[in-house]
Design a protein around this motif. Structure first.
Motif, PDB file in Angstrom:
ATOM      1  N   ILE A  77       0.842  -1.203   0.000  1.00  0.00           N
ATOM      2  CA  ILE A  77       0.000   0.000   0.000  1.00  0.00           C
ATOM      3  C   ILE A  77       0.872   1.246   0.000  1.00  0.00           C
ATOM      4  CG2 ILE A  77      -1.780   1.275   1.254  1.00  0.00           C
ATOM      5  CD1 ILE A  77      -2.595  -1.431   2.533  1.00  0.00           C
ATOM      6  N   ALA A  78       1.920   1.245   0.832  1.00  0.00           N
ATOM      7  CA  ALA A  78       2.796   2.414   0.957  1.00  0.00           C
ATOM      8  C   ALA A  78       3.468   2.766  -0.363  1.00  0.00           C
ATOM      9  CB  ALA A  78       3.855   2.159   2.027  1.00  0.00           C
ATOM     10  N   ALA A  79       3.853   1.754  -1.137  1.00  0.00           N
ATOM     11  CA  ALA A  79       4.517   2.008  -2.415  1.00  0.00           C
ATOM     12  C   ALA A  79       3.597   2.763  -3.364  1.00  0.00           C
ATOM     13  CB  ALA A  79       4.962   0.692  -3.044  1.00  0.00           C
ATOM     14  N   ASP A  80       2.364   2.286  -3.475  1.00  0.00           N
ATOM     15  CA  ASP A  80       1.396   2.930  -4.366  1.00  0.00           C
ATOM     16  C   ASP A  80       1.018   4.309  -3.836  1.00  0.00           C
ATOM     17  OD1 ASP A  80      -0.043   2.995  -6.670  1.00  0.00           O
ATOM     18  OD2 ASP A  80      -1.642   1.654  -6.021  1.00  0.00           O
ATOM     19  N   LEU A  81       0.874   4.421  -2.523  1.00  0.00           N
ATOM     20  CA  LEU A  81       0.527   5.703  -1.908  1.00  0.00           C
ATOM     21  C   LEU A  81       1.628   6.724  -2.130  1.00  0.00           C
ATOM     22  CD1 LEU A  81      -1.151   7.565  -0.094  1.00  0.00           C
ATOM     23  CD2 LEU A  81      -0.105   6.421   1.893  1.00  0.00           C
ATOM     24  N   ALA A  82       2.860   6.341  -1.868  1.00  0.00           N
ATOM     25  CA  ALA A  82       3.983   7.272  -2.022  1.00  0.00           C
ATOM     26  C   ALA A  82       4.094   7.770  -3.454  1.00  0.00           C
ATOM     27  CB  ALA A  82       5.282   6.596  -1.598  1.00  0.00           C
ATOM     28  N   ARG A  83       3.938   6.866  -4.414  1.00  0.00           N
ATOM     29  CA  ARG A  83       4.026   7.260  -5.821  1.00  0.00           C
ATOM     30  C   ARG A  83       2.923   8.255  -6.180  1.00  0.00           C
ATOM     31  NH1 ARG A  83       1.637   5.176 -10.032  1.00  0.00           N
ATOM     32  NH2 ARG A  83       0.909   3.383  -8.832  1.00  0.00           N
ATOM     33  N   THR A 101      -6.366   9.128  -1.537  1.00  0.00           N
ATOM     34  CA  THR A 101      -7.245   9.109  -0.368  1.00  0.00           C
ATOM     35  C   THR A 101      -7.628   7.682  -0.004  1.00  0.00           C
ATOM     36  OG1 THR A 101      -8.155  11.287  -0.933  1.00  0.00           O
ATOM     37  CG2 THR A 101      -9.456   9.909   0.555  1.00  0.00           C
ATOM     38  N   GLU A 102      -8.005   6.914  -1.028  1.00  0.00           N
ATOM     39  CA  GLU A 102      -8.369   5.515  -0.813  1.00  0.00           C
ATOM     40  C   GLU A 102      -7.198   4.717  -0.241  1.00  0.00           C
ATOM     41  OE1 GLU A 102      -9.135   1.677  -3.704  1.00  0.00           O
ATOM     42  OE2 GLU A 102      -9.854   3.638  -4.375  1.00  0.00           O
ATOM     43  N   LEU A 103      -6.018   4.925  -0.814  1.00  0.00           N
ATOM     44  CA  LEU A 103      -4.833   4.204  -0.352  1.00  0.00           C
ATOM     45  C   LEU A 103      -4.447   4.608   1.064  1.00  0.00           C
ATOM     46  CD1 LEU A 103      -2.722   4.429  -3.623  1.00  0.00           C
ATOM     47  CD2 LEU A 103      -3.523   2.304  -2.559  1.00  0.00           C
ATOM     48  N   PHE A 104      -4.560   5.903   1.360  1.00  0.00           N
ATOM     49  CA  PHE A 104      -4.182   6.376   2.692  1.00  0.00           C
ATOM     50  C   PHE A 104      -5.123   5.814   3.746  1.00  0.00           C
ATOM     51  CE2 PHE A 104      -3.582  10.157   5.719  1.00  0.00           C
ATOM     52  CZ  PHE A 104      -2.452   9.589   6.282  1.00  0.00           C
ATOM     53  N   ALA A 105      -6.411   5.776   3.444  1.00  0.00           N
ATOM     54  CA  ALA A 105      -7.372   5.194   4.378  1.00  0.00           C
ATOM     55  C   ALA A 105      -7.059   3.722   4.615  1.00  0.00           C
ATOM     56  CB  ALA A 105      -8.789   5.363   3.841  1.00  0.00           C
ATOM     57  N   GLU A 106      -6.712   3.012   3.535  1.00  0.00           N
ATOM     58  CA  GLU A 106      -6.375   1.589   3.659  1.00  0.00           C
ATOM     59  C   GLU A 106      -5.096   1.409   4.467  1.00  0.00           C
ATOM     60  OE1 GLU A 106      -5.749  -2.370   0.812  1.00  0.00           O
ATOM     61  OE2 GLU A 106      -6.016  -0.390  -0.093  1.00  0.00           O
ATOM     62  N   TRP A 107      -4.087   2.275   4.210  1.00  0.00           N
ATOM     63  CA  TRP A 107      -2.833   2.184   4.956  1.00  0.00           C
ATOM     64  C   TRP A 107      -3.064   2.443   6.437  1.00  0.00           C
ATOM     65  CZ3 TRP A 107       0.278   5.248   8.009  1.00  0.00           C
ATOM     66  CH2 TRP A 107       1.594   4.806   8.204  1.00  0.00           C
ATOM     67  N   MET A 108      -3.873   3.442   6.753  1.00  0.00           N
ATOM     68  CA  MET A 108      -4.138   3.767   8.158  1.00  0.00           C
ATOM     69  C   MET A 108      -4.893   2.656   8.868  1.00  0.00           C
ATOM     70  SD  MET A 108      -4.901   7.872   8.424  1.00  0.00           S
ATOM     71  CE  MET A 108      -6.258   7.885   7.260  1.00  0.00           C
ATOM     72  N   SER A 109      -5.673   1.886   8.112  1.00  0.00           N
ATOM     73  CA  SER A 109      -6.434   0.796   8.741  1.00  0.00           C
ATOM     74  C   SER A 109      -5.515  -0.289   9.294  1.00  0.00           C
ATOM     75  CB  SER A 109      -7.403   0.175   7.730  1.00  0.00           C
ATOM     76  OG  SER A 109      -6.708  -0.563   6.738  1.00  0.00           O
ATOM     77  N   THR A 110      -4.241  -0.274   8.869  1.00  0.00           N
ATOM     78  CA  THR A 110      -3.274  -1.257   9.367  1.00  0.00           C
ATOM     79  C   THR A 110      -2.372  -0.679  10.457  1.00  0.00           C
ATOM     80  OG1 THR A 110      -1.546  -0.693   7.748  1.00  0.00           O
ATOM     81  CG2 THR A 110      -3.227  -2.288   7.065  1.00  0.00           C
ATOM     82  N   ALA A 111      -2.543   0.606  10.769  1.00  0.00           N
ATOM     83  CA  ALA A 111      -1.690   1.265  11.768  1.00  0.00           C
ATOM     84  C   ALA A 111      -2.176   0.964  13.177  1.00  0.00           C
ATOM     85  CB  ALA A 111      -1.669   2.774  11.529  1.00  0.00           C
TER      86      ALA A 111
END
Length: 247
Positions: A77-83, A101-111
């Motif tokens: 997720i982080a790779a796609d988000l960062a790009r 936005t979608e990727l960040f929400a998904e990334w945060m769901s794992t934090a």
């Protein structure tokens, strides 16, 4: 969306390359770095993050050649988000905001911080949690992109006009100009957050916002976004340096 001094040039150069209409292989000279090489380097840097090679400090080929290697979900997720964040921040390609936005929400769901919050305060249904995280991600990205203080235009100071009122610095280089620290941002140049606007964006009450410490979560989320930008910097720099050496 503050940038580190000394690294702004690389980010701006890559940003211009992402918008280039001439992605050709040949450069102006045999050793010249082309927009196509920069775009390719950004993709390779994201690949390093995807497989966690940047965390391990080894070439991506070393990681993917391991028989039992399975990319960590957070790295993917982080790779796609960062790009996507690079495309938004440095190429001004704001059409990538919904995907980010979608990727960040998904990334945060794992934090851990987010999962802990939901265990204490959040909705119990997965669908409700996802929608709250989506609203949160939308407003965090809005603040990240609109980070300049409105009162001073991001200068951190106000200029006294001929009428005695305090206005944004006019940049006219007039002699004997009088300035003072911007009272809105206290010289930080950043737009002060509106906690009321944040609560409305999350569709919660002000009391909930205070009780559940959303102000601290917003601060953490802003830091997370910047960390994704920085995480891509090192493997990107390595890729571009290797490209110059090969030339």
């Amino acid at each position: 969306m503050s940038a580190m001094v000394g690294r702004v040039d690389l980010r701006e150069i890559v940003g211009r390359s992402l918008n280039s209409s001439s992605l050709t292989i040949a450069g102006r000279a045999p050793s010249a770095e082309t927009p196509l090489q920069r775009v390719g380097a950004l993709g390779l840097a994201a690949l390093h993050i995807h497989h966690g090679a940047d965390r391990l400090g080894v070439p991506v080929a070393t990681v993917v050649s391991r028989p039992a290697h399975v990319p960590d979900r957070r790295d993917v997720i982080a790779a796609d988000l960062a790009r996507n964040l690079w495309h938004i921040a440095y190429a001004r390609q704001h059409e990538a905001v919904p995907k980010a936005t979608e990727l960040f929400a998904e990334w945060m769901s794992t934090a851990a911080r987010v999962t802990s919050h939901f265990e204490k305060h959040g909705p119990t249904q997965a669908a409700e949690q996802h929608e709250l995280l989506r609203r949160f991600a939308v407003h965090v990205l809005h603040e990240w992109l609109s980070d300049r203080c409105i009162a001073c235009g991001g200068s951190g100071k106000l200029e006294r006009s001929r009428t005695g009122s305090w206005v944004r610095p006019r940049g006219s280089m007039q002699r004997n100009a009088v300035f003072r620290v911007c009272p809105a941002c206290h010289g930080s140049r950043r737009q002060a957050p509106s906690h009321g606007a944040r609560a409305r964006a999350l569709e919660i009450t002000n009391a909930q916002y205070e009780h559940e410490r959303w102000a601290a979560h917003f601060t953490a989320a802003q830091a997370w976004l910047n960390s994704q930008i920085l995480r891509l910097m090192r493997p990107l720099t390595i890729q571009l340096e290797r490209g110059r050496k090969r030339g």
